[in-house]
Design a protein around this motif. Structure first.
Motif, mmCIF file in Angstrom:
data_model
loop_
_atom_site.group_PDB
_atom_site.id
_atom_site.type_symbol
_atom_site.label_atom_id
_atom_site.label_comp_id
_atom_site.label_asym_id
_atom_site.label_seq_id
_atom_site.Cartn_x
_atom_site.Cartn_y
_atom_site.Cartn_z
ATOM 1 N N GLU A 107 -31.703 50.838 50.349
ATOM 2 C CA GLU A 107 -33.218 50.356 49.598
ATOM 3 C C GLU A 107 -32.134 50.121 47.658
ATOM 4 O O GLU A 107 -32.311 49.347 47.201
ATOM 5 C CB GLU A 107 -34.004 50.892 49.997
ATOM 6 N N ASP A 108 -31.333 51.430 47.653
ATOM 7 C CA ASP A 108 -30.523 51.660 46.331
ATOM 8 C C ASP A 108 -29.802 50.818 46.023
ATOM 9 O O ASP A 108 -29.603 51.083 44.682
ATOM 10 C CB ASP A 108 -30.516 52.994 45.704
ATOM 11 N N VAL A 109 -29.488 50.147 46.788
ATOM 12 C CA VAL A 109 -27.779 48.956 46.508
ATOM 13 C C VAL A 109 -28.135 48.211 45.550
ATOM 14 O O VAL A 109 -29.428 47.070 45.269
ATOM 15 C CB VAL A 109 -26.992 48.494 48.357
ATOM 16 N N LYS A 110 -27.430 48.104 44.082
ATOM 17 C CA LYS A 110 -27.448 46.606 43.454
ATOM 18 C C LYS A 110 -26.526 46.238 43.639
ATOM 19 O O LYS A 110 -25.702 45.818 43.013
ATOM 20 C CB LYS A 110 -27.614 47.663 42.038
ATOM 21 N N PRO A 111 -27.304 45.054 44.399
ATOM 22 C CA PRO A 111 -26.311 43.466 44.309
ATOM 23 C C PRO A 111 -25.204 42.622 42.819
ATOM 24 O O PRO A 111 -25.451 43.008 41.679
ATOM 25 C CB PRO A 111 -28.103 42.371 44.534
ATOM 26 N N ILE A 112 -24.359 42.354 43.610
ATOM 27 C CA ILE A 112 -23.369 42.599 42.530
ATOM 28 C C ILE A 112 -23.669 40.406 42.572
ATOM 29 O O ILE A 112 -23.339 39.553 43.274
ATOM 30 C CB ILE A 112 -21.383 42.310 42.898
ATOM 31 N N ASP A 113 -23.306 39.919 40.441
ATOM 32 C CA ASP A 113 -23.093 38.751 41.133
ATOM 33 C C ASP A 113 -21.648 38.331 41.369
ATOM 34 O O ASP A 113 -20.787 38.528 40.531
ATOM 35 C CB ASP A 113 -23.671 37.997 39.179
ATOM 36 N N THR A 207 -12.484 41.790 52.454
ATOM 37 C CA THR A 207 -13.644 40.043 52.208
ATOM 38 C C THR A 207 -14.394 39.544 52.634
ATOM 39 O O THR A 207 -15.284 39.147 52.209
ATOM 40 C CB THR A 207 -12.413 39.862 51.236
ATOM 41 N N LYS A 208 -14.061 40.642 54.408
ATOM 42 C CA LYS A 208 -15.143 39.845 55.333
ATOM 43 C C LYS A 208 -15.305 40.620 56.151
ATOM 44 O O LYS A 208 -14.553 41.529 56.240
ATOM 45 C CB LYS A 208 -13.896 38.350 55.283
ATOM 46 N N TYR A 209 -16.006 40.762 56.644
ATOM 47 C CA TYR A 209 -16.659 41.448 58.226
ATOM 48 C C TYR A 209 -16.799 40.482 59.226
ATOM 49 O O TYR A 209 -17.812 39.481 59.087
ATOM 50 C CB TYR A 209 -18.064 42.423 57.863
ATOM 51 N N ALA A 210 -16.211 40.616 60.356
ATOM 52 C CA ALA A 210 -16.876 39.359 61.434
ATOM 53 C C ALA A 210 -16.656 37.782 61.515
ATOM 54 O O ALA A 210 -17.044 37.563 61.758
ATOM 55 C CB ALA A 210 -17.344 40.430 62.305
ATOM 56 N N GLY A 211 -15.454 38.036 60.252
ATOM 57 C CA GLY A 211 -15.024 36.763 59.889
ATOM 58 C C GLY A 211 -16.279 36.011 58.882
ATOM 59 O O GLY A 211 -16.446 34.888 58.511
ATOM 60 N N ALA A 212 -17.030 36.881 57.994
ATOM 61 C CA ALA A 212 -18.177 36.131 57.126
ATOM 62 C C ALA A 212 -18.059 37.222 55.836
ATOM 63 O O ALA A 212 -17.440 38.371 56.011
ATOM 64 C CB ALA A 212 -19.942 36.447 57.917
ATOM 65 N N VAL A 213 -18.353 36.627 55.044
ATOM 66 C CA VAL A 213 -18.200 37.190 53.215
ATOM 67 C C VAL A 213 -18.813 38.535 53.483
ATOM 68 O O VAL A 213 -20.443 39.077 54.302
ATOM 69 C CB VAL A 213 -18.740 36.009 52.452
ATOM 70 N N LEU A 214 -18.110 39.271 53.131
ATOM 71 C CA LEU A 214 -19.079 40.934 52.903
ATOM 72 C C LEU A 214 -21.188 40.454 52.828
ATOM 73 O O LEU A 214 -20.327 40.025 51.393
ATOM 74 C CB LEU A 214 -18.490 42.101 52.332
ATOM 75 N N ALA A 215 -21.508 41.052 53.009
ATOM 76 C CA ALA A 215 -22.793 41.044 52.499
ATOM 77 C C ALA A 215 -22.948 42.439 51.323
ATOM 78 O O ALA A 215 -22.129 43.074 51.579
ATOM 79 C CB ALA A 215 -23.631 41.510 53.699
ATOM 80 N N ASP A 216 -24.340 42.284 49.974
ATOM 81 C CA ASP A 216 -24.510 43.505 48.990
ATOM 82 C C ASP A 216 -24.135 44.328 49.415
ATOM 83 O O ASP A 216 -23.486 45.388 49.525
ATOM 84 C CB ASP A 216 -25.317 42.769 48.762
#
Length: 263
Positions: A107-113, A207-216
């Motif tokens: 819950e404390d993860v700060k999303p990156i632009d 940069t990806k996990y399971a073929g998709a761009v890494l989530a926040d």
């Protein structure tokens, strides 16, 4: 039959250990117990370093433990096989999503632009031009399906893809004879790896996990993924990479965790 008087052990502290020592260090003991950091890590050599130490002398104990940890680092580096590949797995075994791990709650993860994020380069690198996320995503990708092993005792199989770290370091003119690659992250986490690990065939900038761009929550837009280290060495939310010959303590090594952390 004669009765023999028991000779006091030479390893017993001369002074009685007060209960206050346990009280003062209860938080530390609980943390060690929770993480099982010492499971299988303290050998007879480590115990011998503590011989004669008074456990109430915290500085002496910490110095002995750090000496043993540094010795472990040297041994692990000496036996490291730079071209030995870790086991890989099938896509059907991949855990989705990956398990979150950090020194704080999800819950404390700060999303990156990602639109404004840039990767800064420093140290023994010829071309220190910053990289945007779009530029990094355009580089050739390598995929690895390997096991993430945490120091806490759990693991999972993950599918990661992104530029090979060795290829990236060569592309920017990094000194591949330097000793360390140091990472600074957006959450102020710091980590470093030895150059041999950085050049290992299964070390990538994911940069990806399971073929998709890494989530926040899992390190977007860039994280380290190596098959030869424990989980906490795989820095997430990387914002700067430095190639250097100077060793600097990292987030966990400052707290007594083994720096080399090889699997």
């Amino acid at each position: 039959m004669s009765i023999h008087t028991r000779t006091p052990s030479i390893f017993r502290p001369r002074k009685t250990v007060g209960q206050s020592v346990l009280t003062q260090n209860r938080a530390r003991l609980d943390d060690i117990n929770r993480r099982n950091v010492l499971r299988g890590a303290i050998s007879l050599g480590a115990l011998s370093l503590l011989t004669g130490c008074d456990v109430s002398e915290d500085d002496s104990v910490q110095k002995a433990l750090r000496t043993m940890s540094a010795w472990n680092d040297r041994v692990q580096a000496a036996i490291f096989r730079p071209h030995h590949l870790a086991p890989t797995y099938s896509a059907s075994q991949v855990v989705k999503p990956p398990r979150f791990n950090a020194y704080y709650d999800i819950e404390d993860v700060k999303p990156i632009d990602g639109a404004t994020w840039k990767l800064e380069l420093a140290g023994r690198i010829d071309n220190k031009q910053p990289w945007t996320a779009q530029q990094i995503y355009q580089l050739p990708e390598q995929e690895i399906i390997i096991k993430h092993i945490c120091v806490e005792g759990w693991d999972y199989i993950g599918q990661w893809s992104g530029p090979n770290l060795r290829d990236f370091l060569q592309r920017v003119g990094a000194d591949l004879t330097a000793k360390y690659v140091y990472f600074i992250c957006n959450d102020d986490y710091t980590e470093s790896i030895d150059m041999a690990t950085a050049l290992h065939p299964q070390t990538i900038l994911a940069t990806k996990y399971a073929g998709a761009v890494l989530a926040d929550p899992f390190g977007y837009p860039l994280r380290l993924r190596t098959s030869t280290k424990l989980g906490y060495k795989n820095a997430k939310w990387i914002k700067a990479i430095e190639v250097t010959n100077d060793f600097r303590e990292t987030f966990w090594s400052k707290q007594g965790f083994n720096w080399f952390a090889g699997i």
